[in-house]
Write a protein that holds these residues in place. Sequence first.
Motif, PDB file in Angstrom:
ATOM      1  N   LEU A  11       0.713  -1.131  -0.231  1.00  0.00           N
ATOM      2  CA  LEU A  11       0.208  -0.217  -0.194  1.00  0.00           C
ATOM      3  C   LEU A  11       0.953   1.309  -0.413  1.00  0.00           C
ATOM      4  CD1 LEU A  11      -1.681  -1.734   1.053  1.00  0.00           C
ATOM      5  CD2 LEU A  11      -3.037  -0.370   2.494  1.00  0.00           C
ATOM      6  N   VAL A  12       0.551   2.060  -0.996  1.00  0.00           N
ATOM      7  CA  VAL A  12       1.495   3.322  -0.913  1.00  0.00           C
ATOM      8  C   VAL A  12      -0.050   4.541  -1.036  1.00  0.00           C
ATOM      9  CG1 VAL A  12       2.004   2.965  -3.450  1.00  0.00           C
ATOM     10  CG2 VAL A  12       3.442   4.686  -1.888  1.00  0.00           C
ATOM     11  N   LEU A  18       7.873   2.608  -5.190  1.00  0.00           N
ATOM     12  CA  LEU A  18       7.742   0.863  -5.147  1.00  0.00           C
ATOM     13  C   LEU A  18       8.442   0.184  -6.239  1.00  0.00           C
ATOM     14  CD1 LEU A  18       3.915  -0.721  -4.038  1.00  0.00           C
ATOM     15  CD2 LEU A  18       5.884  -0.108  -2.435  1.00  0.00           C
ATOM     16  N   ARG A  19       9.275  -0.459  -5.797  1.00  0.00           N
ATOM     17  CA  ARG A  19       9.879  -1.127  -6.558  1.00  0.00           C
ATOM     18  C   ARG A  19       9.920  -2.925  -6.520  1.00  0.00           C
ATOM     19  NH1 ARG A  19      16.815  -2.238  -6.685  1.00  0.00           N
ATOM     20  NH2 ARG A  19      15.705  -4.303  -4.731  1.00  0.00           N
ATOM     21  N   LEU A  20       8.944  -3.530  -7.395  1.00  0.00           N
ATOM     22  CA  LEU A  20       8.839  -4.424  -7.774  1.00  0.00           C
ATOM     23  C   LEU A  20       9.612  -6.084  -7.971  1.00  0.00           C
ATOM     24  CD1 LEU A  20       5.155  -4.857  -8.892  1.00  0.00           C
ATOM     25  CD2 LEU A  20       5.929  -4.388  -7.592  1.00  0.00           C
ATOM     26  N   SER A  21      10.458  -6.880  -8.044  1.00  0.00           N
ATOM     27  CA  SER A  21      11.016  -7.706  -8.334  1.00  0.00           C
ATOM     28  C   SER A  21      10.298  -9.467  -8.279  1.00  0.00           C
ATOM     29  CB  SER A  21      11.637  -8.036  -7.270  1.00  0.00           C
ATOM     30  OG  SER A  21      12.858  -7.103  -6.390  1.00  0.00           O
ATOM     31  N   GLU A  88      -5.321   4.836 -10.291  1.00  0.00           N
ATOM     32  CA  GLU A  88      -5.169   4.272 -10.982  1.00  0.00           C
ATOM     33  C   GLU A  88      -4.397   3.047 -11.943  1.00  0.00           C
ATOM     34  OE1 GLU A  88      -4.395   8.586 -13.462  1.00  0.00           O
ATOM     35  OE2 GLU A  88      -4.974   7.456 -11.443  1.00  0.00           O
ATOM     36  N   ASP A  89      -2.465   2.704 -10.704  1.00  0.00           N
ATOM     37  CA  ASP A  89      -1.660   1.876 -11.039  1.00  0.00           C
ATOM     38  C   ASP A  89      -2.533   0.583 -10.312  1.00  0.00           C
ATOM     39  OD1 ASP A  89      -0.568   3.258 -12.464  1.00  0.00           O
ATOM     40  OD2 ASP A  89       0.407   4.483 -11.042  1.00  0.00           O
ATOM     41  N   THR A  90      -3.537   0.793  -8.979  1.00  0.00           N
ATOM     42  CA  THR A  90      -4.090  -0.149  -8.315  1.00  0.00           C
ATOM     43  C   THR A  90      -4.079  -1.615  -9.333  1.00  0.00           C
ATOM     44  OG1 THR A  90      -4.658   1.499  -6.851  1.00  0.00           O
ATOM     45  CG2 THR A  90      -5.752  -1.176  -6.662  1.00  0.00           C
ATOM     46  N   ALA A  91      -3.830  -2.526  -8.802  1.00  0.00           N
ATOM     47  CA  ALA A  91      -4.141  -3.724  -9.549  1.00  0.00           C
ATOM     48  C   ALA A  91      -3.099  -5.046  -9.084  1.00  0.00           C
ATOM     49  CB  ALA A  91      -2.907  -3.659 -10.844  1.00  0.00           C
ATOM     50  N   VAL A  92      -2.952  -5.908  -9.826  1.00  0.00           N
ATOM     51  CA  VAL A  92      -1.876  -7.062  -9.436  1.00  0.00           C
ATOM     52  C   VAL A  92      -1.058  -6.991 -10.381  1.00  0.00           C
ATOM     53  CG1 VAL A  92      -2.062  -9.832  -9.387  1.00  0.00           C
ATOM     54  CG2 VAL A  92      -4.290  -8.725  -8.063  1.00  0.00           C
ATOM     55  N   TYR A  93      -0.186  -6.693  -9.814  1.00  0.00           N
ATOM     56  CA  TYR A  93       0.908  -7.328 -11.005  1.00  0.00           C
ATOM     57  C   TYR A  93       2.185  -8.114 -10.826  1.00  0.00           C
ATOM     58  CZ  TYR A  93       1.065  -1.845 -11.468  1.00  0.00           C
ATOM     59  OH  TYR A  93       1.062  -0.855 -12.087  1.00  0.00           O
ATOM     60  N   TYR A  94       2.151  -8.748 -12.167  1.00  0.00           N
ATOM     61  CA  TYR A  94       1.858 -10.204 -12.318  1.00  0.00           C
ATOM     62  C   TYR A  94       3.887 -10.556 -13.289  1.00  0.00           C
ATOM     63  CZ  TYR A  94      -2.344 -12.013 -11.758  1.00  0.00           C
ATOM     64  OH  TYR A  94      -3.505 -11.996 -11.165  1.00  0.00           O
ATOM     65  N   CYS A  95       4.887 -10.698 -12.977  1.00  0.00           N
ATOM     66  CA  CYS A  95       5.889 -10.974 -13.912  1.00  0.00           C
ATOM     67  C   CYS A  95       5.554 -12.513 -14.928  1.00  0.00           C
ATOM     68  CB  CYS A  95       7.170 -11.077 -12.900  1.00  0.00           C
ATOM     69  SG  CYS A  95       8.843 -11.505 -13.902  1.00  0.00           S
ATOM     70  N   MET A 102       8.290 -21.132 -24.811  1.00  0.00           N
ATOM     71  CA  MET A 102       7.294 -21.074 -23.776  1.00  0.00           C
ATOM     72  C   MET A 102       7.206 -20.326 -23.142  1.00  0.00           C
ATOM     73  SD  MET A 102       7.498 -24.633 -23.199  1.00  0.00           S
ATOM     74  CE  MET A 102       6.375 -24.754 -22.545  1.00  0.00           C
ATOM     75  N   HIS A 103       6.278 -19.793 -21.581  1.00  0.00           N
ATOM     76  CA  HIS A 103       5.114 -18.926 -21.184  1.00  0.00           C
ATOM     77  C   HIS A 103       4.997 -19.359 -19.889  1.00  0.00           C
ATOM     78  CE1 HIS A 103       5.056 -17.144 -25.310  1.00  0.00           C
ATOM     79  NE2 HIS A 103       3.879 -18.229 -26.193  1.00  0.00           N
ATOM     80  N   TYR A 104       6.019 -18.159 -19.311  1.00  0.00           N
ATOM     81  CA  TYR A 104       5.679 -18.430 -17.485  1.00  0.00           C
ATOM     82  C   TYR A 104       5.780 -17.108 -16.703  1.00  0.00           C
ATOM     83  CZ  TYR A 104       9.255 -22.519 -19.274  1.00  0.00           C
ATOM     84  OH  TYR A 104       9.472 -23.111 -19.635  1.00  0.00           O
ATOM     85  N   TRP A 105       4.501 -17.797 -15.635  1.00  0.00           N
ATOM     86  CA  TRP A 105       4.478 -16.682 -14.806  1.00  0.00           C
ATOM     87  C   TRP A 105       3.702 -16.956 -13.863  1.00  0.00           C
ATOM     88  CZ3 TRP A 105       1.087 -12.459 -16.552  1.00  0.00           C
ATOM     89  CH2 TRP A 105       1.175 -12.511 -18.567  1.00  0.00           C
ATOM     90  N   GLY A 106       4.588 -15.483 -12.566  1.00  0.00           N
ATOM     91  CA  GLY A 106       4.543 -15.286 -11.556  1.00  0.00           C
ATOM     92  C   GLY A 106       2.784 -15.852 -11.100  1.00  0.00           C
ATOM     93  N   LYS A 107       2.926 -15.321  -9.548  1.00  0.00           N
ATOM     94  CA  LYS A 107       2.114 -15.361  -8.480  1.00  0.00           C
ATOM     95  C   LYS A 107       1.029 -14.319  -8.562  1.00  0.00           C
ATOM     96  CE  LYS A 107       1.898 -19.766  -6.895  1.00  0.00           C
ATOM     97  NZ  LYS A 107       0.216 -20.901  -7.933  1.00  0.00           N
ATOM     98  N   GLY A 108       1.462 -13.274  -8.641  1.00  0.00           N
ATOM     99  CA  GLY A 108       1.596 -11.391  -9.412  1.00  0.00           C
ATOM    100  C   GLY A 108       1.824 -11.487  -7.709  1.00  0.00           C
ATOM    101  N   THR A 109       1.657  -9.774  -7.796  1.00  0.00           N
ATOM    102  CA  THR A 109       1.958  -8.927  -6.051  1.00  0.00           C
ATOM    103  C   THR A 109       0.441  -8.209  -6.662  1.00  0.00           C
ATOM    104  OG1 THR A 109       3.720  -8.066  -4.561  1.00  0.00           O
ATOM    105  CG2 THR A 109       3.553  -7.796  -6.844  1.00  0.00           C
ATOM    106  N   LEU A 110      -0.144  -7.703  -4.696  1.00  0.00           N
ATOM    107  CA  LEU A 110      -0.862  -6.825  -5.020  1.00  0.00           C
ATOM    108  C   LEU A 110      -0.120  -5.427  -5.050  1.00  0.00           C
ATOM    109  CD1 LEU A 110      -4.068  -5.960  -5.440  1.00  0.00           C
ATOM    110  CD2 LEU A 110      -3.882  -6.261  -2.698  1.00  0.00           C
ATOM    111  N   VAL A 111      -0.521  -4.125  -5.439  1.00  0.00           N
ATOM    112  CA  VAL A 111       0.220  -2.396  -5.819  1.00  0.00           C
ATOM    113  C   VAL A 111      -1.952  -2.606  -5.220  1.00  0.00           C
ATOM    114  CG1 VAL A 111       0.580  -0.816  -6.190  1.00  0.00           C
ATOM    115  CG2 VAL A 111       1.971  -3.171  -7.082  1.00  0.00           C
ATOM    116  N   THR A 112      -1.912  -1.767  -4.340  1.00  0.00           N
ATOM    117  CA  THR A 112      -2.704  -0.364  -3.704  1.00  0.00           C
ATOM    118  C   THR A 112      -1.882   1.321  -3.566  1.00  0.00           C
ATOM    119  OG1 THR A 112      -3.960  -2.363  -2.683  1.00  0.00           O
ATOM    120  CG2 THR A 112      -5.046  -0.469  -2.380  1.00  0.00           C
ATOM    121  N   VAL A 113      -2.597   1.978  -4.384  1.00  0.00           N
ATOM    122  CA  VAL A 113      -2.217   3.362  -4.096  1.00  0.00           C
ATOM    123  C   VAL A 113      -3.747   4.134  -4.226  1.00  0.00           C
ATOM    124  CG1 VAL A 113      -1.573   5.529  -5.945  1.00  0.00           C
ATOM    125  CG2 VAL A 113      -1.160   2.685  -6.113  1.00  0.00           C
TER     126      VAL A 113
END
Length: 115
Positions: A11-12, A18-21, A88-95, A102-113
């Motif tokens: 939350l920010v 924020l920095r996502l990894s 409006e950047d609030t969302a679940v962010y996926y890598c 081949m395509h691989y996805w992470g499970k996501g991390t929530l960003v709330t603004v």
Amino acid sequence: QVQLVESGGGLVQAGGSLRLSCAASTSTFSFILFGWYRQAPGKQRELVAHISRDDLTAYVESVKGRFTISRDNAKNTVYLQMNNLKPEDTAVYYCKADLDYMHYWGKGTLVTVSS
């Protein structure tokens, strides 16, 4: 195969940063095209940014000048630095990782603004 684990969401307040990894478990990290996607509640998932093996980058228009995607091959990690965050950047962010066909996805991390 490629295993992805995102972190750094939270939350920010509007205007903050924020920095996502995205940590990747793979022996071929330097050959992978990485992308950050996001999905807000009730909306379609969209591409936010991507970075190639040669560090070529691209961004969706709405985040240009605010977000920066980068990769650290030594740490097997891709980052998304997000500055001047807006509600409006609030969302679940996926890598997402692309290796060959081949395509691989992470499970996501929530960003709330908050405004």
